[in-house]
Design a protein around this motif. Structure first.
Motif, PDB file in Angstrom:
ATOM      1  N   CYS A 157      26.403  47.078  55.001  1.00 52.41           N
ATOM      2  CA  CYS A 157      25.118  47.613  55.084  1.00 52.41           C
ATOM      3  C   CYS A 157      24.507  48.653  54.387  1.00 52.41           C
ATOM      4  N   GLU A 158      23.319  48.957  54.344  1.00 61.26           N
ATOM      5  CA  GLU A 158      22.815  50.265  53.475  1.00 61.26           C
ATOM      6  C   GLU A 158      22.378  51.312  54.657  1.00 61.26           C
ATOM      7  N   GLY A 159      22.789  51.144  55.842  1.00 62.41           N
ATOM      8  CA  GLY A 159      22.526  52.052  56.770  1.00 62.41           C
ATOM      9  C   GLY A 159      21.028  51.766  57.357  1.00 62.41           C
ATOM     10  N   ASN A 160      20.861  50.998  57.381  1.00 56.88           N
ATOM     11  CA  ASN A 160      19.491  50.308  57.761  1.00 56.88           C
ATOM     12  C   ASN A 160      19.060  50.768  59.238  1.00 56.88           C
ATOM     13  N   CYS A 161      19.937  51.075  60.155  1.00 57.32           N
ATOM     14  CA  CYS A 161      19.648  51.586  61.387  1.00 57.32           C
ATOM     15  C   CYS A 161      19.673  53.159  61.309  1.00 57.32           C
ATOM     16  N   CYS A 162      19.870  53.789  60.322  1.00 61.34           N
ATOM     17  CA  CYS A 162      19.807  55.180  60.359  1.00 61.34           C
ATOM     18  C   CYS A 162      18.614  55.455  59.175  1.00 61.34           C
ATOM     19  N   ILE A 163      17.994  54.518  58.628  1.00 57.91           N
ATOM     20  CA  ILE A 163      16.894  54.933  57.750  1.00 57.91           C
ATOM     21  C   ILE A 163      15.589  54.126  57.942  1.00 57.91           C
TER      22      ILE A 163
ATOM     23  N   CYS B 234      19.146  44.169  60.445  1.00 59.61           N
ATOM     24  CA  CYS B 234      20.479  44.244  60.634  1.00 59.61           C
ATOM     25  C   CYS B 234      21.241  43.139  60.363  1.00 59.61           C
ATOM     26  N   PRO B 235      22.073  43.209  59.023  1.00 59.56           N
ATOM     27  CA  PRO B 235      22.791  41.881  58.705  1.00 59.56           C
ATOM     28  C   PRO B 235      23.922  41.617  59.710  1.00 59.56           C
ATOM     29  N   GLY B 236      24.270  42.340  60.504  1.00 61.09           N
ATOM     30  CA  GLY B 236      25.160  41.928  61.526  1.00 61.09           C
ATOM     31  C   GLY B 236      24.783  41.083  62.782  1.00 61.09           C
TER      32      GLY B 236
END
Length: 124
Positions: free
Chosen positions: A18-24, A117-119
């Motif tokens: 992931c590219e940190g989608n939950c943090c950005i 979220c890819p998860g």
């Protein structure tokens, strides 16, 4: 990983790609409990007050982690390292981060979560 009451599961290994989608993304609050502040400060080898001044913002009676403006309308958590694609305080991250993606909000907004979220794995 599953949690009772949620109709999706979460694959934590997806965080690695992931590219940190939950943090950005959009601006928002990342709440930090007063009890967690000394642990976070110690992890960064800082005094409590210096940690608060540098990394937290007070909103009413609560503290939230400061954000970095990337471009207008896009923000990063101050602890997210874009180059390494990881949280710099992961072992002591706030409860809000620890419980993601199992937030009550996403019970009604699962499609939004899947885009972010890819998860996320559908169970229904």
């Amino acid at each position: 990983m599953t949690k009772e009451g949620f109709d999706y599961a979460f694959d934590p290994t997806a965080c690695e790609r992931c590219e940190g989608n939950c943090c950005i993304g959009e601006s928002g609050h990342i709440w930090v409990s007063v009890q967690k502040i000394p642990e976070m400060a110690a992890f960064l080898k800082m005094e409590r007050e210096a940690f608060i001044k540098r990394y937290l913002e007070k909103v009413g009676y609560r503290y939230t982690i400061k954000e970095k403006v990337v471009v207008e309308g896009e923000y990063d958590c101050i602890f997210f390292d874009r180059a390494k694609k990881r949280c710099e305080i992961y072992p002591v991250r706030p409860m809000q981060c620890r419980t993601y993606p199992f937030w009550d909000y996403f019970k009604e907004h699962t499609e939004e979560l899947k885009r972010e979220c890819p998860g996320i794995i559908s169970r229904s």
